[in-house]
Design an enzyme around this catalytic site. Structure first.
Site, PDB file in Angstrom:
ATOM      1  N   GLU A 131       0.853  -0.935  -0.183  1.00  9.78           N
ATOM      2  CA  GLU A 131      -0.197   0.572   0.443  1.00  9.78           C
ATOM      3  C   GLU A 131       0.537   1.056  -0.246  1.00  9.78           C
ATOM      4  OE1 GLU A 131      -2.669  -0.675   3.779  1.00  9.78           O
ATOM      5  OE2 GLU A 131      -3.451  -2.157   2.277  1.00  9.78           O
ATOM      6  N   GLU A 138      -4.644  -8.675   1.357  1.00 16.68           N
ATOM      7  CA  GLU A 138      -5.107  -8.554   2.555  1.00 16.68           C
ATOM      8  C   GLU A 138      -7.416  -7.919   2.204  1.00 16.68           C
ATOM      9  OE1 GLU A 138      -4.295  -4.881   4.622  1.00 16.68           O
ATOM     10  OE2 GLU A 138      -1.783  -5.279   4.246  1.00 16.68           O
TER      11      GLU A 138
END
Ligand code: BGP
Length: 459
Positions: free
Chosen positions: A166, A364
């Site tokens: 991320e 995720e």
């Protein structure tokens, strides 16, 4: 069984070094920005809990890996802490860290759990931040060196590498919205950090290629789809800008080797362009990935701005849109996030139609719950809500695969309830409940359910 998954489908979970290891000041580890920020401002962390209180994986990895095995993991993602491996970020390698990561990797492999290793999960070494972090191009070289050291030390056994987790989040947290150190609020500096992160990524991929490593390398992106309130052109424009700023700013350079022209024009028009040096474009083209990790928690819903921007307000992404609360949306009331399972399918479809359908996995997805102890019954967390959450997303993921998406796995965030940056232990996500006082791990109902799903390769 209604949903059966392709052969070799990867079932597992994800975590990161800083969030699980604990021992922040042991084993020769250097300070990271998280250790430092906590010392400066402990009040910025939920209940004043620091990462030193993370769940003791550093000392307890063997037993924890057995727990992974118990719930059917065939793969697990964590990260290598840069400040543990190279305490000053750019100097000597710490042998105790080499031993620790070797032990973890060997233990995973001995249990037939494939290691997926990420190189950077929000954890800048303090020494590197002190010289400007990713605003300083020297730090990109130090990062590339760290990556090379990791490939050399562990690449014989690790075949799935990820340069960043991320990468937009440290940009947002550290340079726009004040939830990560160094707590800057400045769009242009944020754009520079984002741009330099892409360059750092490309440098690491380039090293990987020139070392002729036998494995695959990618990046993990939180590809939050940006849904417009309506098909009105003003709403569409708002969602397109979000997509450019938050998704395509990393997705395009990493998959296609170049930035969307529209993004460059947008930044130039608002005088927010980072400095582009000769050779940058060639480098970015070398950063094309083999594999993509997709993190997905909730959708982003937006609409055209309803009010003019205040003339003295700092230039921010919200210059271009307002957030939109869709009536009737389904919520996770324990975290305050919308649940929209179809988002996972929309992401896979976009990757299939517009990004060459490169191999990807859900790296995720998960459901955070504050105050989860209230679901304890006879000593076990009865998290049927999490089972429903995972099932709902897997159904849409399955649909994507049926239609041809190259998705090869699903990892839940996370394995054992873990420490989560400024939120510390506020929201619990694990298959295992963690007792903060005793460090005891207890499997939740979802962990037992997941073991079945993995064993049957479907449900
Ligand atoms: C993801 C991060 C993880 C983790 C998770 C939960 O975006 O990659 O590191 O922290 O979010 O976040 P939170 O505890 O704030 O709900």
């Amino acid at each position: 069984m209604n949903y059966s998954f392709p052969r070799n489908f990867r079932w597992g979970s994800a975590a990161s070094s800083t969030q699980t290891e604990g021992a922040s000041f042991e084993g020769g580890k250097g300070e990271s920005i998280w250790d430092h920020w906590y010392k400066e401002q402990p009040n910025r962390f939920h209940n004043d809990v620091s990462s030193t209180d993370a769940s003791t994986f550093y000392n307890n990895y063997k037993a924890d890996i057995q727990l992974m095995k118990d719930i059917g993991h065939n793969s697990f993602r964590t990260s290598i802490s840069w400040s543990r491996l190279i305490p000053d970020g750019a100097g000597e390698v710490n042998q105790e860290a080499v031993d620790f990561y070797n032990n973890v990797i060997n233990e995973l492999i001995s249990k037939n759990i494939e290691p997926f290793i990420c190189l950077y999960h929000f954890d800048m070494p303090l020494a590197m931040q002190n010289i400007g972090g990713f605003e300083n191009r020297e730090v990109l070289d130090a990062y590339a060196h760290f990556a090379e050291v990791c490939f050399k030390l562990f690449g014989d056994r690790v075949k799935n590498w990820f340069t960043f987790n991320e990468p937009i989040v440290p940009v947002e947290g550290g340079y726009l919205y004040d939830f990560h150190y160094p707590n800057v609020v400045d769009f242009k500096r944020a754009a520079t950090v984002a741009y330099h992160t892409v360059l750092a990524h490309a440098k690491a991929v380039d090293k990987y290629r020139t070392m002729n490593c036998d494995g695959q390398i990618g990046i993990i992106l939180n590809l939050t789809p940006s849904y417009p309130r309506s098909q009105n052109p003003a709403d569409l424009k708002a969602s397109n800008v979000c997509d450019l700023l938050f998704n395509r700013s990393f997705l395009d350079p990493c998959v296609k080797g170049e930035y969307p022209q529209e993004l460059i024009e947008l930044l130039a028009q608002h005088e927010q362009m980072p400095i582009v040096e000769p050779g940058d474009c060639e480098l970015i083209a070398k950063g094309k990935i083999d594999v993509l990790g997709v993190n997905y928690y909730q959708p982003r819903r937006v609409k055209a701005r309803e009010n003019a921007v205040h003339p003295d307000a700092p230039f921010m992404p919200e210059h271009f849109f307002d957030y939109y609360e869709m009536p009737g949306r389904k919520m996770n009331p324990h975290r305050g996030w919308e649940i929209y399972e179809k988002g996972v399918y929309d992401i896979l479809t976009n990757l299939r139609e517009n990004y060459g359908n490169l191999p990807c996995y859900i790296s995720e997805n998960g459901m955070g719950v504050e105050g989860e102890e209230k679901f304890l019954v006879d000593g076990q967390i009865q998290d049927d809500y999490r089972i429903n959450f995972i099932r709902g997303h897997l159904e849409w993921l399955h649909q994507g695969i049926e239609e041809g998406s190259a998705c090869f796995g699903y990892h839940l965030w996370t394995f054992i309830d873990n420490w989560s940056w400024a939120n510390a232990y506020k929201n619990r996500y694990g298959f295992y409940q963690l007792d903060l006082k005793t460090q005891k791990r207890s499997v939740k109902k979802s962990g037992e359910w997941y073991a079945q799903v993995s064993q049957n390769n479907g449900f």
